[in-house]
Structure formats: C-alpha cells, structure tokens
Design a protein around this motif. Sequence first.
Motif, PDB file in Angstrom:
ATOM      1  N   SER A  58       0.849  -1.143   0.012  1.00 12.36           N
ATOM      2  CA  SER A  58       0.018  -0.015   0.029  1.00 12.36           C
ATOM      3  C   SER A  58       0.956   1.327  -0.017  1.00 12.36           C
ATOM      4  O   SER A  58       0.673   2.129  -0.694  1.00 12.36           O
ATOM      5  CB  SER A  58      -0.849   0.145   1.159  1.00 12.36           C
ATOM      6  N   TYR A  59       1.848   1.227   0.791  1.00 12.23           N
ATOM      7  CA  TYR A  59       2.712   2.474   0.911  1.00 12.23           C
ATOM      8  C   TYR A  59       3.568   2.606  -0.566  1.00 12.23           C
ATOM      9  O   TYR A  59       3.528   3.720  -0.782  1.00 12.23           O
ATOM     10  CB  TYR A  59       3.833   2.373   2.045  1.00 12.23           C
ATOM     11  N   SER A  60       3.819   1.506  -1.043  1.00  8.75           N
ATOM     12  CA  SER A  60       4.489   1.696  -2.391  1.00  8.75           C
ATOM     13  C   SER A  60       3.602   1.972  -3.412  1.00  8.75           C
ATOM     14  O   SER A  60       3.947   2.887  -4.200  1.00  8.75           O
ATOM     15  CB  SER A  60       5.015   0.058  -2.783  1.00  8.75           C
ATOM     16  N   ILE A  61       2.250   1.748  -3.514  1.00 10.50           N
ATOM     17  CA  ILE A  61       1.288   2.357  -4.358  1.00 10.50           C
ATOM     18  C   ILE A  61       1.172   3.718  -4.166  1.00 10.50           C
ATOM     19  O   ILE A  61       0.803   4.479  -5.008  1.00 10.50           O
ATOM     20  CB  ILE A  61      -0.032   1.725  -4.283  1.00 10.50           C
ATOM     21  N   LEU A  62       1.474   4.250  -2.909  1.00  8.14           N
ATOM     22  CA  LEU A  62       1.230   5.574  -2.524  1.00  8.14           C
ATOM     23  C   LEU A  62       2.600   6.293  -2.656  1.00  8.14           C
ATOM     24  O   LEU A  62       2.625   7.497  -2.211  1.00  8.14           O
ATOM     25  CB  LEU A  62       0.644   5.851  -0.985  1.00  8.14           C
ATOM     26  N   ARG A  63       3.433   5.666  -3.277  1.00 10.59           N
ATOM     27  CA  ARG A  63       4.871   6.271  -3.415  1.00 10.59           C
ATOM     28  C   ARG A  63       5.565   6.696  -2.382  1.00 10.59           C
ATOM     29  O   ARG A  63       6.262   7.642  -2.317  1.00 10.59           O
ATOM     30  CB  ARG A  63       4.852   7.509  -4.606  1.00 10.59           C
TER      31      ARG A  63
ATOM     32  N   GLY B  94      16.622 -18.184   8.874  1.00 10.76           N
ATOM     33  CA  GLY B  94      17.204 -18.215   7.385  1.00 10.76           C
ATOM     34  C   GLY B  94      17.213 -16.723   6.932  1.00 10.76           C
ATOM     35  O   GLY B  94      17.601 -16.923   5.740  1.00 10.76           O
ATOM     36  N   GLY B  95      17.026 -15.728   7.682  1.00 14.50           N
ATOM     37  CA  GLY B  95      17.338 -14.366   6.918  1.00 14.50           C
ATOM     38  C   GLY B  95      16.398 -14.039   5.760  1.00 14.50           C
ATOM     39  O   GLY B  95      15.484 -14.778   5.513  1.00 14.50           O
ATOM     40  N   LYS B  96      17.121 -13.144   5.009  1.00 17.67           N
ATOM     41  CA  LYS B  96      16.670 -12.700   3.932  1.00 17.67           C
ATOM     42  C   LYS B  96      16.411 -13.564   2.860  1.00 17.67           C
ATOM     43  O   LYS B  96      15.372 -13.890   2.202  1.00 17.67           O
ATOM     44  CB  LYS B  96      17.420 -11.719   3.079  1.00 17.67           C
ATOM     45  N   GLU B  97      17.449 -14.620   2.750  1.00 20.83           N
ATOM     46  CA  GLU B  97      17.157 -16.093   1.750  1.00 20.83           C
ATOM     47  C   GLU B  97      15.911 -16.662   2.101  1.00 20.83           C
ATOM     48  O   GLU B  97      14.905 -16.666   0.884  1.00 20.83           O
ATOM     49  CB  GLU B  97      18.309 -16.432   1.580  1.00 20.83           C
ATOM     50  N   LEU B  98      15.617 -17.094   3.167  1.00 22.65           N
ATOM     51  CA  LEU B  98      14.491 -17.707   3.392  1.00 22.65           C
ATOM     52  C   LEU B  98      13.148 -16.994   3.290  1.00 22.65           C
ATOM     53  O   LEU B  98      12.078 -17.379   2.844  1.00 22.65           O
ATOM     54  CB  LEU B  98      14.652 -18.659   4.730  1.00 22.65           C
ATOM     55  N   PHE B  99      13.205 -15.695   3.672  1.00 23.17           N
ATOM     56  CA  PHE B  99      12.183 -14.907   3.665  1.00 23.17           C
ATOM     57  C   PHE B  99      11.693 -14.434   2.296  1.00 23.17           C
ATOM     58  O   PHE B  99      10.289 -14.731   2.123  1.00 23.17           O
ATOM     59  CB  PHE B  99      12.541 -13.407   4.246  1.00 23.17           C
ATOM     60  N   MET B 100      12.528 -14.463   1.374  1.00 22.53           N
ATOM     61  CA  MET B 100      12.328 -14.193  -0.124  1.00 22.53           C
ATOM     62  C   MET B 100      11.453 -15.617  -0.572  1.00 22.53           C
ATOM     63  O   MET B 100      10.845 -15.449  -1.528  1.00 22.53           O
ATOM     64  CB  MET B 100      13.597 -13.830  -0.727  1.00 22.53           C
ATOM     65  N   LEU B 101      11.868 -16.693  -0.297  1.00 19.07           N
ATOM     66  CA  LEU B 101      11.516 -17.904  -0.548  1.00 19.07           C
ATOM     67  C   LEU B 101      10.054 -18.139  -0.303  1.00 19.07           C
ATOM     68  O   LEU B 101       9.333 -18.721  -0.953  1.00 19.07           O
ATOM     69  CB  LEU B 101      12.659 -19.187  -0.252  1.00 19.07           C
ATOM     70  N   ILE B 102       9.918 -18.126   0.979  1.00 15.47           N
ATOM     71  CA  ILE B 102       8.493 -18.382   1.715  1.00 15.47           C
ATOM     72  C   ILE B 102       7.490 -17.272   1.099  1.00 15.47           C
ATOM     73  O   ILE B 102       6.591 -17.691   0.848  1.00 15.47           O
ATOM     74  CB  ILE B 102       8.660 -18.077   3.257  1.00 15.47           C
ATOM     75  N   HIS B 103       7.840 -15.984   1.132  1.00 17.80           N
ATOM     76  CA  HIS B 103       6.915 -14.921   0.519  1.00 17.80           C
ATOM     77  C   HIS B 103       6.904 -14.737  -1.049  1.00 17.80           C
ATOM     78  O   HIS B 103       6.550 -13.621  -1.388  1.00 17.80           O
ATOM     79  CB  HIS B 103       7.064 -13.744   1.476  1.00 17.80           C
ATOM     80  N   GLU B 104       7.792 -15.650  -1.801  1.00 18.48           N
ATOM     81  CA  GLU B 104       8.030 -15.358  -3.130  1.00 18.48           C
ATOM     82  C   GLU B 104       6.660 -15.016  -3.841  1.00 18.48           C
ATOM     83  O   GLU B 104       6.569 -13.946  -4.709  1.00 18.48           O
ATOM     84  CB  GLU B 104       8.812 -16.259  -3.630  1.00 18.48           C
ATOM     85  N   GLU B 105       5.823 -15.871  -3.823  1.00 21.37           N
ATOM     86  CA  GLU B 105       4.442 -15.782  -4.412  1.00 21.37           C
ATOM     87  C   GLU B 105       3.726 -14.315  -4.322  1.00 21.37           C
ATOM     88  O   GLU B 105       3.416 -13.615  -5.250  1.00 21.37           O
ATOM     89  CB  GLU B 105       3.542 -16.944  -4.064  1.00 21.37           C
ATOM     90  N   THR B 106       3.663 -14.145  -2.856  1.00 23.28           N
ATOM     91  CA  THR B 106       3.004 -12.931  -2.646  1.00 23.28           C
ATOM     92  C   THR B 106       3.688 -11.561  -2.919  1.00 23.28           C
ATOM     93  O   THR B 106       3.238 -10.598  -3.329  1.00 23.28           O
ATOM     94  CB  THR B 106       2.993 -12.722  -0.808  1.00 23.28           C
TER      95      THR B 106
ATOM     96  N   ASP C 276       3.839  -7.045  -6.760  1.00 23.96           N
ATOM     97  CA  ASP C 276       4.920  -6.378  -7.466  1.00 23.96           C
ATOM     98  C   ASP C 276       5.909  -5.806  -6.649  1.00 23.96           C
ATOM     99  O   ASP C 276       6.544  -4.620  -6.779  1.00 23.96           O
ATOM    100  CB  ASP C 276       4.302  -5.312  -8.324  1.00 23.96           C
ATOM    101  N   LEU C 277       6.489  -6.552  -5.466  1.00 27.08           N
ATOM    102  CA  LEU C 277       7.283  -6.053  -4.658  1.00 27.08           C
ATOM    103  C   LEU C 277       8.492  -6.798  -4.338  1.00 27.08           C
ATOM    104  O   LEU C 277       9.528  -6.582  -3.883  1.00 27.08           O
ATOM    105  CB  LEU C 277       6.827  -6.238  -3.135  1.00 27.08           C
ATOM    106  N   HIS C 278       8.719  -7.691  -5.565  1.00 26.11           N
ATOM    107  CA  HIS C 278       9.963  -8.661  -5.319  1.00 26.11           C
ATOM    108  C   HIS C 278      11.383  -7.908  -5.480  1.00 26.11           C
ATOM    109  O   HIS C 278      12.064  -8.148  -4.658  1.00 26.11           O
ATOM    110  CB  HIS C 278       9.816  -9.780  -6.172  1.00 26.11           C
ATOM    111  N   THR C 279      11.358  -7.125  -6.690  1.00 27.63           N
ATOM    112  CA  THR C 279      12.444  -6.557  -7.168  1.00 27.63           C
ATOM    113  C   THR C 279      12.844  -5.575  -5.850  1.00 27.63           C
ATOM    114  O   THR C 279      13.995  -5.380  -5.609  1.00 27.63           O
ATOM    115  CB  THR C 279      12.387  -5.732  -8.319  1.00 27.63           C
ATOM    116  N   PHE C 280      11.698  -4.707  -5.528  1.00 24.44           N
ATOM    117  CA  PHE C 280      11.970  -3.676  -4.451  1.00 24.44           C
ATOM    118  C   PHE C 280      12.405  -4.444  -3.161  1.00 24.44           C
ATOM    119  O   PHE C 280      13.337  -3.515  -2.485  1.00 24.44           O
ATOM    120  CB  PHE C 280      10.508  -3.006  -4.239  1.00 24.44           C
ATOM    121  N   ALA C 281      11.983  -5.617  -2.835  1.00 21.36           N
ATOM    122  CA  ALA C 281      12.386  -6.316  -1.645  1.00 21.36           C
ATOM    123  C   ALA C 281      13.808  -6.398  -1.598  1.00 21.36           C
ATOM    124  O   ALA C 281      14.624  -6.696  -0.642  1.00 21.36           O
ATOM    125  CB  ALA C 281      11.491  -7.432  -1.196  1.00 21.36           C
ATOM    126  N   ALA C 282      14.145  -7.373  -2.785  1.00 19.16           N
ATOM    127  CA  ALA C 282      15.408  -7.734  -2.908  1.00 19.16           C
ATOM    128  C   ALA C 282      16.227  -6.407  -2.742  1.00 19.16           C
ATOM    129  O   ALA C 282      17.682  -6.643  -2.206  1.00 19.16           O
ATOM    130  CB  ALA C 282      15.758  -8.456  -4.348  1.00 19.16           C
TER     131      ALA C 282
END
Length: 813
Positions: free
Chosen positions: A760-765, A787-799, A804-810
């Motif tokens: 939501s904050y990303s949509i609101l810029r 598992g840190g960032k690596e496991l976080f990105m895997l668990i929540h990858e689909e979400t 449209d947050l995957h690149t921003f989160a990485a």
Amino acid sequence: MDPTDQQLARLAGSLSLASESSHKTQRSLARGRPYAPHLTSRSPPRFRHDMTPEQIAQYLQEYSKWSEEDRKIPPEPSPVVDRNQLITDQLERRTHFERLAREPTASGAMGMPFYMTMVGFPKHSSSTPVQHLARIPFSNMLVRRVHTGHYLLCRVITPCSRMVAIQTVVEDPEGAAHELSIYNFPSTFDCSPNHLDVLFAPGTILAIREPTLKAPTQGNRPLVRVDSPTDISFVLPDSSLLHGIRWRHGSVVPGFRDIPRTWDEWQQRGNEHFKASRWFLAAFAFSHALLLDSDATVLRLNRTECYLRLKYYSGAIHDAYLIMSTPGVPESFANMARFRLARARYGKGDYRTAESDFVKWRRANPGDNAADPWIDRCHARLQESMTGKYDWGSLFRNAKRKVRVDAADFFGPVHTRRMERRGGGRGMVATRDIQAGELLLAAKPYVSVYACDLPPNQLVATLDLLSKSSKERTDSLLLAQVVEKLYGDPDTRDEVFHLYAGPTYPPPPDSYPPRPRSEVVKVDLLEPNVNVDIAHLEAICTYNNFCPFRLEAPLADRETKPTGLYTLASMFNHSCAANAIWYCIGDLMVIRAAGPIRAGSEITIPYSVEESYFDRQNALRKHMLDNCSCALCEDDRKDGEAQLRRRHELKSRLGSRNIMAASVPELCALEKEISMTYAPTRGLIRPLNALALHVVAEKLRSSNNARFIRESLDYDMRALECYGFVLARDGGRLPVMPGRIPTTTSFLEPADIMLRLACSYSILREEGNAARWLRASLWLTDVSVGGGKELFMLIHEETLQRMDLHTFAARAL
C-alpha cells in the motif's frame, strides 16, 4: 464369466466344497451347535461417511456405550462354523478385492472404496514368547476371551482379501475353521492381491500368541482378530511347534501351488522380488532361505540392501555385522557389507560413526569415490547437529521437490524435566537465558504421512474412541507405519513407548529421550523381535501426533492434513499464548523462541492457533487437552458463554467464500459486531477481531482509490495490534517493537499483513514506509523460522511477486 471368477470357482471346487450346496443354501448351514449371540448383545450403532463432526461425536458416544455393554457379556463357547461356507464367502471377498485392484474407482464415496476403522478401544497384545505358551484349538476357545497363556496354531486355507485389515480363513489341525483378520501388518496398507499371496499363501502355518475370538458385530460368526502383527509368527516345517501335529484335511491345502520349501526355491523367489524392487517380499523370501542355510552370504548381503531400502536400519546393521564377522568371507562381500553398514548408520542418525565407516571404506578402495558424497553428507549433518546452523534456503528448495529432507536433529538449550501438574508429568525447560528467535529444536519425525503417501484408490476414515473425534486420513497410515518402523528398528521401541499415553497407562520416565541401546538388534520378518502393544500405541499417537504444517506447501497441507509423530517435540507442552513457535520445512520441525525466556522457565508451543475459542478447544481435544488455562483462553472465558457463541457464529460469516462481495459498510458492521463480543476490559489480543479488521482493509485496498488505500493502512495496523504487536511510533527502522512475537496465530497472517502494508505504501509512493514494513515482515519471519533474507524471499515469493514487490524487496532488504 470373468477370468478371475472362473479361477476362483475352480479353486472352490478343489477345496472340496459341497457341490449341491448353492450360495443361498450354504448361508443357512451350520455344522454342530448353532451360534446364538448372547441375549443382551445388540448390534453397534451404524456409521455413515457423510456425518458431520457433531454427529460423529454423538456416534462415538453411542459406540462407547455399546462397547462397554458388550464387554460385560461373559465369554461363551466358540461355535462350530461351516467350513465350506467360510471358504465360499472368502472367495467372494477375494473376487471383489481383485476387481477393485483392477478397477479402483468401482465403488464408494467420490468413486472410491470407503472404509471405516476404529482406534482407542481396549485390545490385547501379547508379550510372552510362543515357546512359553500352550497350544489351544478352536474347540477350547471362548468368544470374547483373551486366551492368555496359549497360542493358536493354524494355517491359511483361502486366498486373502484386504479392506483395512487382511482377511482370510484359517483352520486348526483338528479341522475347525474361522475367519482371521490381521491389522497393521507391515507393507500391506495398500498392497496388491499378489503381495498378500506371497505373505499368506494358502498352506502358510501361523502361530498366533494369546488369540482373541471376537464376537461378530454383523452376522453370527465370530472371528480371530489380530491387532498387533507382532503376535504372529510364521511356522516353518521344521519348527518344534509342529512336532506330533497332523492336519485333519491333509498336509497340503488342495487347489494351490505348494509353498517353497527348499533354499533354491526361496532364493529364486527372493531374487525375482529384488529385481522388481519389491523390497519387503524379497527380504521375506531371503529370510526363509537363510533359515535353511544361514551361511548363504550372498542372500544375507541382498537382504541387507532390502532392509536399507525399507529403512529397517537395525536389521541392515545386524546383517552387515554378521557378514563382516564371518570367517573366510570373500573380501568383496565384506567390502559391500561395510559400505551398507555405513549407509545404515547414516540412516539411524549416527553420523559420526557413519563418517568413520565411509572413510575406512575409502581407504580400502583407493580410486573409488563412491564414499565421497556420503562423507560430505555426514560432515554436514554433524555440523547441523552440533551448531544448529542449517542451509535453510537449500532445505526449503529441496522440500518443494521432496517432502522428506536430508537433515540432522539439533537439540538446543532445553531439557526435559518432571512437572507434577502437567498431564504427561513432564515438560521442556530452558537450560540458560534464551533470546527471541533462538533455535531450540530441529527434529525429524519418527514417522510422518502426507497426502502424497496416501493410496489414490481408497478412502479410510479413522474414528478415535479416546478423543471422541474423527482423525485425519493420514492417521490410519501413520499407525501402520509406526508399527512397520518398530518391526525394522526394534531398538527404537523406547523412543515411542516412553511417550505419554494417558492416565490409564503407567507414567513415562522423567527423562527423555531414552539412552540408545548399544547392542545390535536382529530383525526377523518371520518371528518379530519386538512386542508392539497396539492399544498403548494408539493412545500414544492420540496424545502425541502433530499436524506438521509445511511452509513450502501450505495449500496442500490444508486440503489433506499431514500427520507426524515427533517424539522430541512431544516434550513441549501446549499453551495458546506460548513462548515458542514451531513450523516445518519439509518434514523437519523447527522450534524457536518467540521472545526472551529465562533459564529454568518452561517452554511451551501452541498446538492450535484457531481464532475461535470453540474451534481451539475442539482441536485441543484431539490432543486430549481440556480447559486450557493459558491467558488467551482465560480472557475468552471471561467474555462469557453467550459472547463466545456469538463470536463463533460471526467467524463463519467472516470466513465465507463470498465475504469480499460484501460492501465496505457491511464489512465494517461485521467487524463492529465481532469487536462487541470482546469485553471492554479485555487486553489487546483479539485474534478474530484482527482477522475482521484485515478483511475491511483488503476491501478498501481493492478499490484502487488512493484515499481508500490510505484508510486501509489504519485497519491493518489495528489488526496487528489485535494480534498482540506493539506499534513503534518513533519512525525507526521497524514499525513494530521487536521484543517478542505473538503466538496466538500463525506468523504467516501478520507477516502477510505487513507485506500488504508495504504494498500500500509503495502504491502511495512512500518507499521509506514501504521498506520499513518489508523489514518488519522479514524480522517476524526470521524470528519465527530463521533463514534471514534468503528464506524470507523464498517463503513469501509468490506474495511478493503478486504485489509487484519482489524487486523492491530484494533491493531494500
């Protein structure tokens, strides 16, 4: 006529069935005195597969009452049952069994055969060696009596069929016949007719320890029921049990090919099964051959491989030792045995000894690198078990491909201590001060069952008289697999039977786990070296089974709930507001501290995270827990019965499939109704209120209107507060206070809310705020499962990708 029907008709003729006795007239025949059930007996209540949970609970209450009445009926003489009719009826069952094997969707619910089985009622299992028992014929047996001090010598006279149990007809030497039902026999849960023909071919002689002649629940013929397969021994031709025995109907059952009797015949049969990867049948045949020639090293070596494939590690270790210690054994055989010994030790989790064995093998075989990957695996497992450091990302990726991951157990800063007021008399406490997110335990199950393990061609409903509830589809297979593991790893018996089994059994030892046995235990498929008390084991499973929810496959586990017996994790007692949290990656259970824990404090985990008080209590009753006294349940009870019932009703509305079709005002009204069921004086933790607030936020967000999206932020933040999070108002790196994570719900729900706030904050810029909520979701995930960032990105990858947050989160994390 169907070819199978023709074959069975010929068999019936060869078994000397009276040709003038039609199927209809045979049902009315009974030789000798007829059997009339005791006047006070009555049929048990009937079960329907479409019953609701409430109807099942009522059914089990009625069944328990019937069972109590039935047990009060005194034992009565065994009837003489018409042998011909028994054979005819069993041949019909066999025809039906073969038809289902060919056409598995021929009948039953959802186009599949449907069976019902019952656990939790009293049943006898023998612990006396057959050599210390006296033979008893059918004519001296009484219905409803456990014949302690005796064994039944009998032989199979018909092909077997199978529903939940193996069914056949047996006769004693005097010629009297009865039906036999065998439950929980290894390798037979979903086996073929041919598989049963190998194990229990007509002519197979059995010794059944301390048998029970069970009264019929339908019809008028009692049957021999064997619940523990360890009560059965296969009697070989040279057994002392056959001295002086003559079979009234001849030494061979007519109409069937003779059972192999020579070493060569058993070897040939074993080799055929070995080539076809039918490991249990191959080991069964090799066991017969080895009794005829115990020096047949090749066969013992082959049986060692069968045991490895079956995960009968104790049996594999025993056979490998025997080969290596045999004088004059060829070096090539000893070499193969040494490699298989190392593999078996790896399978048992003895990684240090396994690594040593593999290193010795490599030294003896220079130039052969077969041991190298095994040595690397041993080293990795040792590091995991000593440090608790795992490659969580690799485990997660591997678990998506194969549920059973290759990982070691880790026992952290915890130990088992006696606790008088706990139901099991024990609990887990901290050995030192512990910080939030610390790994307390990582453990593989003794046995686990998932949807992929279930037979695709049948449905089995298991009803539990102990918990008065229906069990998961996976539970019936789990019990059978625990029995099979005890068969193949008899030295692990204490690991299971030192678990709590309820107040009707002796209390377990104060300490756990038990010390490993040092001696090598022989595994004999023909005469088991372990006694399995099935009633005790059923109670252990009822009190200790987990539903091992997997992070990598949450949808699959919701559709068909898995079941696992995690013996170490069973030492943690329950609290809805626990101080530790658990999840599974594959079949590896991971338990971490949810917040700081002082040395000497008890560590608890939640067995259920349902928002509704009634749903939570129903779930806990399946674990034999009543009236949980945690802070959440106490607060719920203070709200009053009427408010709890109203809240439960509103939950069903909130969880309906078309809830998002409601308007914002309608959802706000529903949220307010739910909020009103909580007392004003109550604390902030209100799980169902959190869910309702999040639903309103989702509806607002779906409008794609900037004003409504901003309004949704407040609803989601209030939802997090209702879960127990404390919001940080200082604009720091995290928008929540990081001291402790709530355990009244799965971490996935609040972590998902945090991601939606970031979206939501990303949509609101407002990328700064979006990054803060991404970090909050990362923090929550890391404390919960590591598992840190690596496991976080895997668990929540689909979400992340959907939002449209995957690149921003990485980039931002």
